[in-house]
Design a protein around this motif. Structure first.
Motif, short mmCIF file in Angstrom:
data_model
loop_
_atom_site.label_atom_id
_atom_site.label_comp_id
_atom_site.label_asym_id
_atom_site.label_seq_id
_atom_site.Cartn_x
_atom_site.Cartn_y
_atom_site.Cartn_z
N HIS A 49 0.82 -1.22 0.00
CA HIS A 49 0.00 0.00 0.00
C HIS A 49 0.85 1.26 0.00
CE1 HIS A 49 0.73 -0.62 4.37
NE2 HIS A 49 0.80 0.71 4.37
N VAL A 50 0.26 2.35 -0.42
CA VAL A 50 0.87 3.68 -0.36
C VAL A 50 0.22 4.45 0.78
CG1 VAL A 50 1.21 5.88 -1.56
CG2 VAL A 50 1.36 3.72 -2.84
N TRP A 51 1.04 5.08 1.62
CA TRP A 51 0.51 5.89 2.73
C TRP A 51 0.93 7.34 2.53
CZ3 TRP A 51 -2.93 5.22 6.55
CH2 TRP A 51 -3.01 6.22 7.54
N ILE A 52 -0.05 8.25 2.63
CA ILE A 52 0.21 9.69 2.49
C ILE A 52 -0.08 10.35 3.84
CG2 ILE A 52 -0.39 11.81 1.27
CD1 ILE A 52 -1.48 10.00 -1.01
N ASP A 53 0.96 10.91 4.45
CA ASP A 53 0.78 11.59 5.73
C ASP A 53 0.00 12.89 5.55
OD1 ASP A 53 2.00 9.89 7.60
OD2 ASP A 53 4.00 10.62 7.08
N ILE A 54 -0.92 13.16 6.47
CA ILE A 54 -1.63 14.44 6.49
C ILE A 54 -0.86 15.39 7.41
CG2 ILE A 54 -3.76 15.64 7.11
CD1 ILE A 54 -5.28 13.11 6.47
N ILE A 55 -0.12 16.28 6.79
CA ILE A 55 0.66 17.27 7.55
C ILE A 55 0.66 18.57 6.76
CG2 ILE A 55 2.18 15.72 8.84
CD1 ILE A 55 4.24 16.03 6.65
N GLY A 56 0.54 19.67 7.46
CA GLY A 56 0.77 20.98 6.85
C GLY A 56 -0.22 21.40 5.79
N ASP A 57 0.30 21.71 4.61
CA ASP A 57 -0.43 22.35 3.52
C ASP A 57 -1.54 21.45 2.99
OD1 ASP A 57 -1.31 23.61 1.24
OD2 ASP A 57 0.70 24.17 0.54
N MET A 58 -2.80 21.80 3.27
CA MET A 58 -3.92 20.96 2.85
C MET A 58 -4.16 21.06 1.35
SD MET A 58 -4.63 19.45 5.56
CE MET A 58 -6.03 18.53 4.95
N GLY A 59 -3.89 22.21 0.76
CA GLY A 59 -4.03 22.34 -0.68
C GLY A 59 -3.08 21.42 -1.42
N ARG A 60 -1.85 21.34 -0.93
CA ARG A 60 -0.88 20.44 -1.54
C ARG A 60 -1.30 18.99 -1.33
NH1 ARG A 60 1.12 17.82 -4.49
NH2 ARG A 60 3.28 17.09 -4.65
N LEU A 61 -1.90 18.69 -0.19
CA LEU A 61 -2.37 17.34 0.08
C LEU A 61 -3.41 16.91 -0.95
CD1 LEU A 61 -2.40 14.88 2.06
CD2 LEU A 61 -4.31 16.02 3.21
N ILE A 62 -4.36 17.80 -1.27
CA ILE A 62 -5.39 17.48 -2.25
C ILE A 62 -4.75 17.23 -3.62
CG2 ILE A 62 -7.44 18.34 -3.44
CD1 ILE A 62 -7.92 17.57 -0.53
N GLU A 63 -3.76 18.04 -3.96
CA GLU A 63 -3.04 17.83 -5.22
C GLU A 63 -2.38 16.45 -5.25
OE1 GLU A 63 -0.29 21.00 -5.79
OE2 GLU A 63 -1.84 22.57 -5.82
N ARG A 64 -1.83 16.06 -4.12
CA ARG A 64 -1.19 14.74 -4.02
C ARG A 64 -2.21 13.63 -4.23
NH1 ARG A 64 2.05 11.00 -4.22
NH2 ARG A 64 3.34 10.20 -2.52
#
Length: 392
Positions: A49-64
């Motif tokens: 699996h791939v895990w994406i940490d939720i930290i900091g910039d939420m806009g960048r998170l959505i792009e990810r």
């Protein structure tokens, strides 16, 4: 378009997913959440699996998230729709398709632990935001208030603010690390609230005494300027002026020339959700304002000191009360005009004929409709004309 499955989880390391969620997890490969969440759920995730940490910039998170052409499974504490990641995703990714599996939020869990019925709770959050929601709840006098805290607006900071503004009619329940191995619940008075709490905490404020709320504050209840007791908008005039401002249909109110703060305070008491900004250039009024807002339990009013003609005015107002103008009334109306919304109201209490003429001249130069003036006399004072203009 990204499809999301958002799963609320417990803080208990021994928690178990419902069968439906267990059946979903092996079907996906992209997962996301906080580092703490990963430690709780990694044993349920498929290999590779791939895990994406939720930290900091939420806009960048959505792009990810958008970089993956597949469903993203997001884990969150409690209820993702309760001040949670689901709200953030819907705000930043308006085309998102979402399925939510909630757990109890922390305030619900705390009510469960304390056997407190919470159908009438007023939920608020000061987590990463201002005091506004809590201020509104306190001024409104709710019997049960839930508060999501953070590392700055802690239980201690909340208790200190409440005591500062006279909200001493509440007791405090602090829930720490709820559902975790370090869970602790404390029942405290405001004075007993200390500074040492687990970072994962939330608060219940339980009203112990119902304080009466009057429609109108007597003039003598305000601290005033020394040797100038009449420098206050009288209660009857104040209430009628607020009525003319039509504040129950407004969200933002400016009080220009606040002096004792009586108009701002009365407005905030009657309309707790109203955003009130008070302007005054006389330095001696600043302390009076602080004294009176605390005495009358009205936190959340923005105080702006200095000559308004020298201020860099920001934002918009739905209603403006002119309590002082420094003999520059026509100029002041022109100054604030661009900051008053369409259908916004402008009100002044005029004693001198000159003030009436200047007000009418000022609005005639712009696009306003003058409502019928109202004249009244309080005790032995000179008659006062309340002038109201609505922006077209």
């Amino acid at each position: 378009m990204v499809e999301y499955i958002i799963i609320g989880i417990s803080n208990n390391p021994a928690f178990s997913f419902m069968d439906e969620v267990k059946s979903i997890l092996p079907l996906h490969s992209v997962f996301s959440g906080g580092k703490r969440h990963y430690e709780l759920v990694k044993g349920y995730l498929p290999e590779g699996h791939v895990w994406i940490d939720i930290i900091g910039d939420m806009g960048r998170l959505i792009e990810r998230y958008r970089e993956f052409n597949q469903t993203v499974v997001v884990f969150a504490s409690g209820d993702p729709l309760f001040y949670g990641i689901a709200n953030t995703i819907m705000r930043l990714d308006t085309s998102a398709v979402m399925k939510v599996y909630p757990h109890f939020n922390s305030l619900q869990v705390l009510c469960h632990r304390c056997n407190i019925a919470y159908q009438h709770i007023c939920n608020t959050s000061v987590h990463g935001r201002g005091w506004d929601e809590l201020d509104i709840a306190l001024i409104s006098g709710y019997s049960l208030i839930g508060v999501l805290t953070d590392g700055v607006k802690t239980p201690s900071a909340i208790a200190e603010r409440m005591l500062e503004y006279g909200f001493d009619n509440y007791s405090v329940i602090v829930g720490e690390a709820l559902e975790g191995i370090d869970e602790r619940i404390s029942y405290l008075s405001l004075e007993e609230v200390g500074s040492s709490f687990n970072a994962l905490n939330c608060v219940l404020l339980v009203r112990t005494v119902l304080k009466p709320k009057a429609f109108g504050i007597h003039d003598t209840a305000f601290a005033g300027l020394e040797n100038r007791p009449n420098m206050i908008t009288k209660m009857s005039v104040r209430l009628l002026s607020l009525s003319q401002l039509d504040l129950h249909n407004r969200t933002s109110f400016w009080d220009i020339g606040f002096c004792t703060g009586s108009v701002s305070i009365e407005a905030k008491k009657q309309f707790p959700a109203l955003q009130v900004t008070a302007f005054e250039k006389r330095p001696e009024c600043s302390q009076l304002f602080d004294i009176n807002t605390r005495k009358h339990s009205t936190p959340g009013i923005s105080k702006v000191m200095g000559d308004i003609f020298l201020q860099e005015l920001k934002g918009q107002a739905d209603a403006i009360f002119i309590g002082g103008h420094g003999n520059r009334l026509t100029e002041l109306i022109a100054l604030v005009d661009s900051h008053l919304n369409i259908k916004g109201r402008l009100v002044i209490n005029a004693v001198k004929e000159e003030s009436k003429e200047q007000f009418i001249t000022g609005i005639q130069q712009l696009n306003y409709h003058l409502l019928d003036p109202i004249t009244l006399r309080v005790d032995e004072h000179n008659p006062i004309t309340i002038l109201t203009a609505e922006k077209l």
